[in-house]
Write a protein that holds these residues in place. Structure first.
Motif, mmCIF file in Angstrom:
data_model
loop_
_atom_site.group_PDB
_atom_site.id
_atom_site.type_symbol
_atom_site.label_atom_id
_atom_site.label_comp_id
_atom_site.label_asym_id
_atom_site.label_seq_id
_atom_site.Cartn_x
_atom_site.Cartn_y
_atom_site.Cartn_z
ATOM 1 N N LEU A 104 0.821 -1.222 0.000
ATOM 2 C CA LEU A 104 0.000 0.000 0.000
ATOM 3 C C LEU A 104 0.853 1.270 0.000
ATOM 4 N N PRO A 113 -12.920 0.282 -4.367
ATOM 5 C CA PRO A 113 -11.571 -0.254 -4.601
ATOM 6 C C PRO A 113 -11.645 -1.575 -5.360
ATOM 7 N N ARG A 145 -16.677 1.105 5.030
ATOM 8 C CA ARG A 145 -15.783 2.244 4.755
ATOM 9 C C ARG A 145 -14.741 1.878 3.698
ATOM 10 N N ALA A 146 -14.222 0.637 3.795
ATOM 11 C CA ALA A 146 -13.212 0.204 2.826
ATOM 12 C C ALA A 146 -13.792 0.161 1.406
ATOM 13 N N ARG A 164 -3.611 4.475 -4.591
ATOM 14 C CA ARG A 164 -4.065 4.178 -3.217
ATOM 15 C C ARG A 164 -5.583 4.026 -3.155
ATOM 16 N N ASN A 165 -6.299 4.788 -3.989
ATOM 17 C CA ASN A 165 -7.763 4.682 -3.976
ATOM 18 C C ASN A 165 -8.247 3.308 -4.433
ATOM 19 N N GLN A 166 -7.441 2.676 -5.289
ATOM 20 C CA GLN A 166 -7.820 1.345 -5.773
ATOM 21 C C GLN A 166 -7.638 0.294 -4.685
ATOM 22 N N ILE A 225 -8.263 -5.281 -1.752
ATOM 23 C CA ILE A 225 -8.386 -5.009 -0.317
ATOM 24 C C ILE A 225 -7.391 -5.864 0.461
ATOM 25 N N GLN A 237 -7.660 -0.632 -0.488
ATOM 26 C CA GLN A 237 -8.107 -0.241 0.836
ATOM 27 C C GLN A 237 -7.694 -1.300 1.838
ATOM 28 N N PRO A 275 -13.958 8.819 3.121
ATOM 29 C CA PRO A 275 -13.117 8.612 1.925
ATOM 30 C C PRO A 275 -13.735 9.186 0.648
ATOM 31 N N GLN A 299 -12.586 12.418 -2.716
ATOM 32 C CA GLN A 299 -12.627 12.214 -4.172
ATOM 33 C C GLN A 299 -13.315 13.347 -4.933
#
Ligand code: SF4
Length: 327
Positions: A67, A178, A172-173, A96-98, A181, A100, A123, A127
């Motif tokens: 990450l 994403p 949230r993730a 990083r957005n892809q 994970i 989590q 999050p 964006q």
């Protein structure tokens, strides 16, 4: 679940993450912790790769290095064919957005002063692509997906059980869609009865949103439940990797054999013999020369003290780093 055509989402090549320990005095020798020590593997799109190992094996550092929360000392991380080392600014943010992370302790990872709605929405705010109303709708949708009622939005983390809090962490993730994970011991803080509910939820969400998981755990039963393939880590190195079915049915590395023999199984027809692990896990600051497992291995040979075995393919894509399988 694994797709028919295996396409690597991530390729990890010779990844190292070393940390220098602060010296107490100038006379003291410089000490380096080799948390991740030359790991190479692929993570295929749509699969769950389980990472198992004892505490101190480097599994969490490995996840954090992918990450870019930890800077690698050496090696390459290639995401969809692109090396990520040079990524900076908005390109790094997109990467990083892809990706989590779901953490072990759902209570510590949720801000106790924020309402659940705001935690899941956070999050999305970074964006800038959704209006306030759209974000609220997305929060409701995510709560529904993880099996929580809409009115959870108004509540605070302490009003939920451990399992519910982990569901909130999962929501949230997922907030910004994403595709990868990293779940770091996501169910180890939960009761056994709740563990399988959270694992099944993660598996359902994986199918629905085509997610790829790196699932880190010290618990081989949990890893068996969710993974397609499993990598066994010992002192920052992969000692065995393969499809879950083969690895659990026919573990090759003496360390994997010992770990699996310690899982309690209720089968009186086929009593299992536990292979005891000798001694403690050596310090990653001072790993054994040669095979890193030689200080605890029941099959240790002379050469294991000097030479380091590399991962080699043994059968059906099962790879093992051990001289017992030298051809
Ligand atoms: Fe044991 Fe040697 Fe194999 Fe290492 S290489 S696991 S010490 S037999």
């Amino acid at each position: 679940m694994i797709m028919t055509k295996k396409e690597a989402l991530l390729e990890i090549k010779h990844l190292k993450a070393y940390f220098t320990v602060k010296r107490k005095s100038m006379k003291e020798e410089k000490k380096v912790i080799k948390a991740v020590d030359d790991i190479s593997l692929e993570i295929f799109r749509g699969e769950t790769l389980g990472i198992v190992g004892e505490s101190g094996s480097g599994k969490s550092t490995f996840g954090r290095t992918i990450l870019k929360l930890v800077e690698p000392t050496d090696g390459e991380i290639i995401y969809k064919g692109q090396p990520i080392q040079q990524l900076k600014g908005s390109k790094l943010q997109t990467y990083r957005n892809q990706m989590q992370m779901i953490f072990q302790d759902p209570f510590a990872s949720l801000n106790p002063r924020m309402r659940i709605g705001a935690i899941i929405e956070e999050p999305m705010k970074l964006q800038f692509t959704l209006t306030k109303e759209q974000r609220k709708e997305r929060v409701k949708e995510l709560l529904h997906k993880v099996g929580l009622p809409e009115d959870a939005m108004q509540k605070f983390p302490h009003e939920f059980s451990g399992g519910q809090r982990q569901r909130i962490g999962i929501a949230r993730a997922l907030a910004i869609h994403p595709e990868f994970i990293i779940a770091d011991e996501p169910v180890s803080a939960l009761d056994v009865s709740v563990q399988s509910q959270v694992l099944n939820l993660m598996m359902d969400l994986q199918d629905e949103f085509h997610l790829t998981y790196l699932f880190i755990s010290h618990d081989l039963s949990v890893v068996k439940h969710i993974s397609d393939r499993v990598a066994v880590l010992y002192l920052g190195r992969v000692v065995e990797i393969g499809a879950k079915k083969e690895l659990y049915a026919n573990p090759l590395h003496p360390y994997t054999q010992a770990l699996l023999s310690a899982i309690p199984v209720i089968n009186f027809d086929e009593p299992k013999q536990e292979i005891p692990l000798q001694g403690e896990l050596p310090s990653p600051m001072n790993p054994p020369v040669g095979c890193v497992f030689h200080t605890r291995c029941p099959y240790v040979m002379d050469r294991c003290h000097q030479e380091r075995p590399e991962l080699q393919e043994e059968n059906n894509h099962q790879r093992v780093a051990c001289f017992l399988y030298d051809k």
